[in-house]
Structures are given as structure tokens and as C-alpha cells.
Write a protein that holds these residues in place. Structure first.
Motif, PDB file in Angstrom:
ATOM      1  N   VAL A  90     -10.740   2.715   4.630  1.00 13.87           N
ATOM      2  CA  VAL A  90      -9.450   2.287   5.511  1.00 13.87           C
ATOM      3  C   VAL A  90      -9.059   0.944   5.504  1.00 13.87           C
ATOM      4  N   ASP A  91      -9.776   0.251   5.183  1.00 15.68           N
ATOM      5  CA  ASP A  91      -9.542  -1.174   4.854  1.00 15.68           C
ATOM      6  C   ASP A  91      -8.450  -1.826   3.469  1.00 15.68           C
ATOM      7  N   CYS A  92      -8.996  -0.448   2.644  1.00 19.97           N
ATOM      8  CA  CYS A  92      -7.729  -0.325   0.612  1.00 19.97           C
ATOM      9  C   CYS A  92      -6.116   0.108   1.935  1.00 19.97           C
ATOM     10  N   LEU A  93      -6.872   0.588   2.190  1.00 19.92           N
ATOM     11  CA  LEU A  93      -5.532   1.387   2.663  1.00 19.92           C
ATOM     12  C   LEU A  93      -4.824   0.839   3.543  1.00 19.92           C
ATOM     13  N   PHE A 123      -7.110  -9.360  -4.266  1.00 23.68           N
ATOM     14  CA  PHE A 123      -7.716  -9.550  -2.588  1.00 23.68           C
ATOM     15  C   PHE A 123      -8.613  -7.825  -2.710  1.00 23.68           C
ATOM     16  N   PHE A 124      -7.685  -7.192  -3.575  1.00 21.19           N
ATOM     17  CA  PHE A 124      -9.236  -5.832  -3.367  1.00 21.19           C
ATOM     18  C   PHE A 124     -10.378  -6.645  -4.271  1.00 21.19           C
ATOM     19  N   CYS A 146     -11.624   3.931  -4.145  1.00 21.49           N
ATOM     20  CA  CYS A 146     -10.447   3.831  -2.945  1.00 21.49           C
ATOM     21  C   CYS A 146      -9.441   3.227  -2.932  1.00 21.49           C
ATOM     22  N   GLY A 147      -9.840   1.327  -3.931  1.00 25.06           N
ATOM     23  CA  GLY A 147      -8.936   0.321  -3.830  1.00 25.06           C
ATOM     24  C   GLY A 147      -8.722   1.036  -5.060  1.00 25.06           C
ATOM     25  N   ALA A 148      -8.628   1.395  -6.213  1.00 28.04           N
ATOM     26  CA  ALA A 148      -7.289   2.084  -6.958  1.00 28.04           C
ATOM     27  C   ALA A 148      -6.869   3.185  -6.695  1.00 28.04           C
ATOM     28  N   LEU A 153      -1.086   5.092  -5.030  1.00 32.46           N
ATOM     29  CA  LEU A 153      -0.129   4.673  -3.580  1.00 32.46           C
ATOM     30  C   LEU A 153       0.793   4.153  -3.542  1.00 32.46           C
ATOM     31  N   ALA A 154       0.240   2.375  -3.588  1.00 32.94           N
ATOM     32  CA  ALA A 154       0.666   1.365  -2.913  1.00 32.94           C
ATOM     33  C   ALA A 154       2.583   1.572  -4.174  1.00 32.94           C
ATOM     34  N   PHE A 155       1.725   1.982  -5.719  1.00 31.91           N
ATOM     35  CA  PHE A 155       2.938   1.607  -6.741  1.00 31.91           C
ATOM     36  C   PHE A 155       4.073   2.776  -6.830  1.00 31.91           C
TER      37      PHE A 155
END
Length: 433
Positions: A90-93, A123-124, A146-148, A153-155
Motif C-alpha cells: 500500500v505504501d509503495c502504491l 523516497f522509495f 513493490c517499489g519497482a 505503474l506510475a511510469f
């Protein structure tokens, strides 16, 4: 693995689980402190003010709230086993969304790809730092994934927006989105998370090896004096191979204990034995002996184990004297409490024994066996017939004199002639006091 090994492994796993929970609590606290610092730092360096800054501070506060929630859950042991994995996902998303989505209250809107040009992805690494405290390799790998994944997804979302350019020739265009920078960030983040996971795994392995070494050291401490344990702990094969060597043997027994115990409660009997064993054990270890075993109210100790020394027979006799002195001191305490004094007989012998581990794969113990042990036991029994506290064989007395480590030590022992011990055909010379 033997049952003992399985039990030790289970205790080690339980200790790791406790430390993981403490690590998660520390991680949540560290993460909350980091968020507070970031909020304050942003207030100083970010040009946005009013609602625009409130949006920034509010989104950052989300991580402060979730950090405090994690801390509370871990402290009260309320979170399920998968809770840390859910929280980090959740934090990563959320972090990816906060870093990429435009601020609705910003004074001047910025092109959608522009946040990817900043160092926002760093920040990740704060989340990765948080999970390092957990001391759990799988959680670090999960954080990397999760971070990657969240950043990917953001990219992809930014790349799907109209007007976004990925051609490197348009690098200075505000709508340019760098695929290479994104790749570098993902690869480095995964490498760092994998490296940290390997480091934590290696650390856990070192801790396990250290715990095993301490367990083996504790097992040795049950038999040997601390000085001998230090020597044995440095060896690859602490007790060595099965072998035969000459040692001093001490066999001690309380006189009349069976009759005494008949008028005592079970709790009083055990308390008496523990007090007796503890005092005698101290003397054995003080004189560098090996405590072989307790047999009810009796004990067997050897001197010259695992290695032959220059004063093994001397130490055996000195230990016997020390044990009688300790018993006399304890009797004074007992008399002050209105309890009957105790008597003890000690048998001493010196000769060849066989040393090694005995038992089965499930249960093994270090032991010395041979006729020398039996003779020491018979000599102890002879203390009653000779009305003596110590009965030593001529072999031990001769060895003490030959070692010449303490010339005055044999004084007080008097020859009682030759005696034929129970179970033996030939007589041996006996000394007593």
C-alpha cells in the motif's frame, strides 16, 4: 537432526521472530521520524504555500499515520503475519501516486512527465530503509518488487497521457519522459533491495552460527570449568577422539542421606540436593575439574580431562579438601537454622580411563569409563568403614608426591595399609584422613 538440535533450532526461530517484531516496531518508528523530518524540510525548501503546501503536507501525513498505526499493531501483536507485506504494498502504491499525480492547488500546473525528471524516486529508498530494520530478507525482496512495480505503474500511466514524448532527441522538451532514467532507477532499486536481503540473510546466518557456538559452549560449561571451556571452544573437535589416558578421579557422597531424606518432603529433598550439588560443583570447577555426573546425592568428577595436566592428582586431592571445607561452612549455616549437619565421604584414585562420547544419536554424553572409576567409588564406600572423610589410593598419593605441585597437600593423609575392595581380587594401598 536430533531432538536436541530441533529444539535449539525452534528456540532460535522463536528468537528471530521476536527480533523481527521488534525490528518492525523500530522500522515504523524510524519511518515516522523520517516523515516528520521530510514534512519540515519540505516546508523550508518548497515554494508552494497555502492550500498547495497543505496538499503536500497532508499527503506526507498519510505515511505518518500509517507508520504510527503499524507501530501500534506490532507493539500489541495484533497484526497478522502478512501485515508488513500488505503495508509495504500500500505504501509503495500511495507513494508513487503522491509523487506523480499533480498538485490540484499548485499555483502553476506542471507537465505530467516533469515529476519523473526530479529525484522523487529516492523516497522509495526510505521505505527500503524501513524494511531493513525488520531483519527479514523476504520483506526486503518484497519491498524491492513493490517499489519497482508501483513506479512502473506510475511510469506507464504517465507514458499513456496525451502529448508525452519519449524520444531522447526531445530531452529538453517539458513533455519529455526519459525511459533510460526510469530503467536506471528500477534496476538500481532492485539491486540494492536484493543486496540488502542477502546481507540480512548472511547476518542471520552469522547469528545462528554464533548461537550454535554459544549452545555448544554452554553444554561444555556443564562439565568443565570456565578456564577449560575457553580452551575447548577454540578447537574444531573440542573433546577429541575416543582415547585412553591417566586421570585423577573423585567420587563424593553424602553419608546417611537416604535415612535423612525419609523425614523430608520431596521439595525439601530436592532443595537440599541442589544446594549440595551447587557448592560441590563450584569446588570442582575452581580446581579445574570435569564434572562427569550427579548420581542422586553423589557426584563424580575427573581431573586431567580433556587434556592431561602437570597436577591432575594434586587438583583432585585439593578439590576434595575444598569440598569438605565448603561442607563445613554450609553446616555452620545449617546449624544456625536448627538443621542437622551433613557428612560426606570422598574417594580418590588415579589411573587409566577411556574417554569419549557415549549414548545414541538421539542422546549423547561425554563420559570416562574404566576400572579407575569403579575403584574411586569403592574407596568412597570405604570411608564409612575407616571412619574417614577422605580415602585415597596409594596410586593417587604417589602421583601427588611425584607432581610436587603442593608439597604440603598430602599431609594429614595416613596409610591404612592394603585393603581388598569389593569386586576386586587384589588389594590396594589405602590412605585416609
Amino acid at each position: 537432526m536430533t531432538p536436541a538440535d530441533l529444539g535449539a533450532r525452534a528456540r532460535l526461530d522463536a528468537a528471530f521472530a521476536r527480533e523481527e517484531r521488534r525490528g518492525l516496531m523500530l522500522a515504523a518508528a524510524a519511518r515516522s521520524a523520517a516523515v516528520v523530518f521530510i514534512i519540515g524540510w519540505t516546508a523550508l525548501v518548497n515554494p508552494e504555500r497555502g492550500l498547495a503546501y497543505a496538499w503536500i503536507a497532508g499527503t506526507a501525513s498519510f505515511f505518518l499515520v500509517t507508520g504510527i498505526a503499524q507501530l501500534a499493531l506490532y507493539r500489541r501483536r495484533l497484526g497478522p503475519a502478512l501485515a508488513p507485506y500488505v503495508f509495504i504494498a500500500v505504501d509503495c502504491l500511495v507513494l508513487a501516486a503522491v509523487l506523480i499525480l499533480p498538485n490540484p492547488f499548485a499555483a502553476a500546473p506542471v507537465p505530467v512527465p516533469l515529476p519523473f525528471r526530479y529525484a522523487n524516486f529516492l523516497f522509495f529508498f526510505v521505505l527500503l530503509m524501513q524494511m531493513t530494520f525488520s531483519f527479514r530478507p523476504s520483506l526486503l525482496l518484497w519491498t524491492g518488487a513493490c517499489g519497482a512495480g508501483a513506479w512502473t505503474l506510475a511510469f506507464l500511466w504517465v507514458r499513456s497521457q496525451p502529448g508525452v514524448i519519449t524520444d531522447p532527441d526531445a530531452y529538453f522538451d517539458p513533455s519529455f519522459l526519459s525511459v533510460l532514467k526510469y530503467q536506471y532507477e528500477i534496476v538500481l532499486f532492485l539491486l540494492v533491495s536484493a543486496g540488502l536481503a542477502l546481507l540480512v540473510r548472511r547476518s542471520r546466518g552469522l547469528v545462528a552460527e554464533r548461537a550454535e557456538a554459544e549452545r555448544e559452549r554452554s553444554n561444555l560449561a556443564r562439565y568443565f570449568s570456565p578456564k577449560v571451556v575457553d580452551v575447548l571452544a577454540e578447537r574444531d573437535e573440542p573433546l577429541g577422539r575416543v582415547r585412553r589416558q591417566a586421570v585423577g578421579v573423585l567420587f563424593a557422597d553424602l553419608v546417611g542421606f537416604t535415612t535423612l531424606a525419609e523425614d523430608m518432603t520431596p521439595e525439601e529433598v530436592m532443595a537440599l540436593l541442589r544446594a549440595f550439588h551447587g557448592r560441590m560443583e563450584d569446588e570442582v570447577f575452581r580446581h579445574g575439574g570435569c564434572l562427569e555426573k550427579f548420581i542422586g546425592d553423589a557426584l563424580l568428577a575427573t581431573f586431567g580431562v580433556p587434556d592431561v595436566g602437570p597436577r591432575d592428582a594434586t587438583d583432585a586431592l585439593a578439590c576434595a579438601r575444598g569440598m569438605l571445607t565448603a561442607l563445613a561452612s554450609w553446616n555452620r549455616e545449617r546449624e544456625g537454622l536448627g538443621l542437622a549437619p551433613l557428612r560426606m565421604g570422598v574417594g580418590l584414585h588415579y589411573g587409566q580411563v577411556v574417554l569419549g562420547d557415549i549414548g545414541s544419536e538421539r542422546s549423547m554424553a561425554f563420559a570416562t569409563v574404566g576400572d579407575t572409576i569403579n575403584v574411586a567409588s569403592r574407596l568412597q564406600s570405604l570411608t564409612r568403614d575407616l571412619d574417614a572423610s577422605i580415602v585415597a589410593s596409594g596410586a593417587l598419593v604417589a602421583t601427588v608426591e611425584r607432581e610436587a605441585a603442593d608439597v604440603a597437600l598430602p599431609q594429614g593423609l595416613a596409610s591404612r595399609g592394603a585393603h581388598t575392595l569389593r569386586g576386586r581380587d587384589t588389594a590396594i594401598e589405602v590412605w585416609a584422613e
